[in-house]
Design an enzyme around this catalytic site. Sequence first.
Site, PDB file in Angstrom:
ATOM      1  N   ARG A 159       0.810  -1.220   0.000  1.00  0.00           N
ATOM      2  CA  ARG A 159       0.000   0.000   0.000  1.00  0.00           C
ATOM      3  C   ARG A 159       0.846   1.275   0.000  1.00  0.00           C
ATOM      4  O   ARG A 159       0.494   2.269   0.638  1.00  0.00           O
ATOM      5  CB  ARG A 159      -0.941   0.032   1.220  1.00  0.00           C
ATOM      6  CG  ARG A 159      -2.010  -1.014   1.198  1.00  0.00           C
ATOM      7  CD  ARG A 159      -2.972  -0.845   0.032  1.00  0.00           C
ATOM      8  NE  ARG A 159      -4.102  -1.724   0.183  1.00  0.00           N
ATOM      9  CZ  ARG A 159      -4.136  -2.987  -0.250  1.00  0.00           C
ATOM     10  NH1 ARG A 159      -3.104  -3.506  -0.889  1.00  0.00           N
ATOM     11  NH2 ARG A 159      -5.211  -3.722  -0.062  1.00  0.00           N
ATOM     12  N   SER A 193     -10.692  -0.069   2.972  1.00  0.00           N
ATOM     13  CA  SER A 193      -9.974  -0.260   4.243  1.00  0.00           C
ATOM     14  C   SER A 193      -9.477   1.097   4.720  1.00  0.00           C
ATOM     15  O   SER A 193      -8.847   1.826   3.958  1.00  0.00           O
ATOM     16  CB  SER A 193      -8.780  -1.188   4.055  1.00  0.00           C
ATOM     17  OG  SER A 193      -9.219  -2.476   3.728  1.00  0.00           O
ATOM     18  N   GLU A 213      -4.595   4.179   5.934  1.00  0.00           N
ATOM     19  CA  GLU A 213      -4.405   3.929   4.495  1.00  0.00           C
ATOM     20  C   GLU A 213      -5.013   5.098   3.708  1.00  0.00           C
ATOM     21  O   GLU A 213      -4.512   5.513   2.678  1.00  0.00           O
ATOM     22  CB  GLU A 213      -5.096   2.611   4.095  1.00  0.00           C
ATOM     23  CG  GLU A 213      -4.929   2.313   2.619  1.00  0.00           C
ATOM     24  CD  GLU A 213      -5.629   1.041   2.159  1.00  0.00           C
ATOM     25  OE1 GLU A 213      -5.479  -0.007   2.812  1.00  0.00           O
ATOM     26  OE2 GLU A 213      -6.330   1.118   1.134  1.00  0.00           O
TER      27      GLU A 213
HETATM   28  N1  EPU Z   1     -11.819  -9.884  10.360  1.00  0.00           N
HETATM   29  C1  EPU Z   1     -12.444  -9.877  11.581  1.00  0.00           C
HETATM   30  N2  EPU Z   1     -13.346  -8.875  11.831  1.00  0.00           N
HETATM   31  C2  EPU Z   1     -13.634  -7.913  10.949  1.00  0.00           C
HETATM   32  C3  EPU Z   1     -13.002  -7.922   9.696  1.00  0.00           C
HETATM   33  C4  EPU Z   1     -12.080  -8.932   9.421  1.00  0.00           C
HETATM   34  O1  EPU Z   1     -12.189 -10.726  12.426  1.00  0.00           O
HETATM   35  O2  EPU Z   1     -14.474  -7.032  11.264  1.00  0.00           O
HETATM   36  C5  EPU Z   1     -10.889 -10.980  10.036  1.00  0.00           C
HETATM   37  C6  EPU Z   1     -11.422 -11.848   8.900  1.00  0.00           C
HETATM   38  O3  EPU Z   1     -12.259 -12.851   9.387  1.00  0.00           O
HETATM   39  C7  EPU Z   1     -10.152 -12.407   8.307  1.00  0.00           C
HETATM   40  C8  EPU Z   1      -9.113 -11.291   8.551  1.00  0.00           C
HETATM   41  O4  EPU Z   1      -9.671 -10.441   9.553  1.00  0.00           O
HETATM   42  O5  EPU Z   1      -9.731 -13.534   8.996  1.00  0.00           O
HETATM   43  C9  EPU Z   1      -8.805 -10.485   7.283  1.00  0.00           C
HETATM   44  O6  EPU Z   1      -9.987  -9.854   6.809  1.00  0.00           O
HETATM   45  P1  EPU Z   1     -10.319  -9.725   5.251  1.00  0.00           P
HETATM   46  O7  EPU Z   1     -10.200 -11.051   4.592  1.00  0.00           O
HETATM   47  O8  EPU Z   1     -11.586  -8.980   5.119  1.00  0.00           O
HETATM   48  O9  EPU Z   1      -9.125  -8.902   4.653  1.00  0.00           O
HETATM   49  P2  EPU Z   1      -8.507  -7.554   5.135  1.00  0.00           P
HETATM   50  O10 EPU Z   1      -7.096  -7.833   5.549  1.00  0.00           O
HETATM   51  O11 EPU Z   1      -9.358  -6.831   6.103  1.00  0.00           O
HETATM   52  C10 EPU Z   1      -7.476  -6.869   2.819  1.00  0.00           C
HETATM   53  C11 EPU Z   1      -7.318  -5.551   2.114  1.00  0.00           C
HETATM   54  C12 EPU Z   1      -8.590  -5.248   1.332  1.00  0.00           C
HETATM   55  C13 EPU Z   1      -8.865  -6.345   0.347  1.00  0.00           C
HETATM   56  C14 EPU Z   1      -9.031  -7.654   1.127  1.00  0.00           C
HETATM   57  C15 EPU Z   1      -9.257  -8.857   0.221  1.00  0.00           C
HETATM   58  C16 EPU Z   1      -5.872  -4.112   3.455  1.00  0.00           C
HETATM   59  C17 EPU Z   1      -5.811  -3.004   4.460  1.00  0.00           C
HETATM   60  N3  EPU Z   1      -7.102  -4.492   3.100  1.00  0.00           N
HETATM   61  O12 EPU Z   1      -8.508  -6.704   3.776  1.00  0.00           O
HETATM   62  O13 EPU Z   1      -8.309  -4.050   0.601  1.00  0.00           O
HETATM   63  O14 EPU Z   1     -10.061  -6.089  -0.390  1.00  0.00           O
HETATM   64  O15 EPU Z   1      -7.807  -7.896   1.893  1.00  0.00           O
HETATM   65  O16 EPU Z   1      -8.060  -9.302  -0.279  1.00  0.00           O
HETATM   66  O17 EPU Z   1      -4.834  -4.575   2.993  1.00  0.00           O
HETATM   67  C18 EPU Z   1      -8.513  -1.679   0.645  1.00  0.00           C
HETATM   68  O18 EPU Z   1      -7.285  -1.651   0.699  1.00  0.00           O
HETATM   69  O19 EPU Z   1      -9.215  -0.631   0.599  1.00  0.00           O
HETATM   70  C19 EPU Z   1      -9.181  -2.975   0.672  1.00  0.00           C
HETATM   71  C20 EPU Z   1     -10.494  -3.079   0.763  1.00  0.00           C
END
Ligand code: EPU
Length: 311
Positions: free
Chosen positions: A184, A234, A304
């Site tokens: 990022r 995010s 971010e």
């Molecule tokens: N989780 C929770 N509670 C929540 C949200 C998430 O426990 O309220 C847990 C999920 O169950 C999972 C883990 O956290 O085990 C990761 O969550 P998720 O798969 O939703 O991915 P993320 O790390 O939150 C990242 C990117 C997203 C991208 C998704 C899908 C970042 C900051 N975010 O999200 O990117 O769409 O992976 O690959 O890197 C963005 O950058 O704007 C964005 C949406």
Amino acid sequence: MNPIRAALAFFRFRKPWEKALAGCRHVLLNEPLALRTSFGVGGLAAVFYEPENRQELRAFLKHLPPKAPVFFLGAGSNVLVADRGVPGVVIHIGRQFADIRVEGARLICGAGAPLAKIARVAAQHSIGGFEFLAGIPGTLGGGLRMNAGAFGSALGDRLVSVTRVERAGDEADILSPQAAFGYRQCQMPANGCFVQAVLQGKKVRSAASVLRQMAAYQKKRRAAQPLECRSAGSFFKNPPADSAGRIIDSCGLKGLRIGGAAVSPKHANFIVNTGRASARDICRLGRLVQKKVWQKMKIALEWEVRYWGKE
Ligand code: EPU
């Protein structure tokens, strides 16, 4: 923005360089930015400029006084504009820069091309490697600025070269630019902008497998993220080997509100505008989440989302 504030902003003292730009082609003064961002909040751009093409952009930047602060706007999907607006020149890299050309397994894209369209065009030509872009609501230029990514891939991994226009109006092609891109982030100067990139994909036998993968990613996104609300995706970057969403959730902060801003009950790393949020609400909520996470877990979350202007 409330109408009194808007009127005050309109009649405020203008800097000499703002006055000098007033008569330029494609320049607007005091242009509202709220509806040009996915959060749907924020004030006016002192100067708003939409170049017609690269040559015009270069000439504009060459003549712009060096003191004038410059901000580049794509789809506005990762930006929080302050209620008091942006005291500088906002340059919109949009439709005029949105062409996509296909050469073998390469896509030559203008910086205004929507990421979702790049994914679609790649699929139509049976090119794999861009499926992860399907649900990212930004343009190529903004995506490069942030090194946008999802599902284990990021734009920086697909780059053959980028073309930039720097603040002084010079244009440069950068071959093998990967080293400048990290999680990022992009280390190239923020006061210049991308105008084009060559992206490398992989030819596959049929478009069907690419389309299936895109649909699967979209489905995962819809299940996990509050896509129905105004947000900037995010809000925080993920700390190394962890997830900001999981951390904020485990601190019990889902549903936390300030004014019209709320931590989404669906995904804790999304701060959403519930309808009447101000930029100040969103900013204060972002800071409060950071503070609470620090107090409870000693983890420093990093924004971010880019904040433009002054609170
Ligand atoms: N989780 C929770 N509670 C929540 C949200 C998430 O426990 O309220 C847990 C999920 O169950 C999972 C883990 O956290 O085990 C990761 O969550 P998720 O798969 O939703 O991915 P993320 O790390 O939150 C990242 C990117 C997203 C991208 C998704 C899908 C970042 C900051 N975010 O999200 O990117 O769409 O992976 O690959 O890197 C963005 O950058 O704007 C964005 C949406």
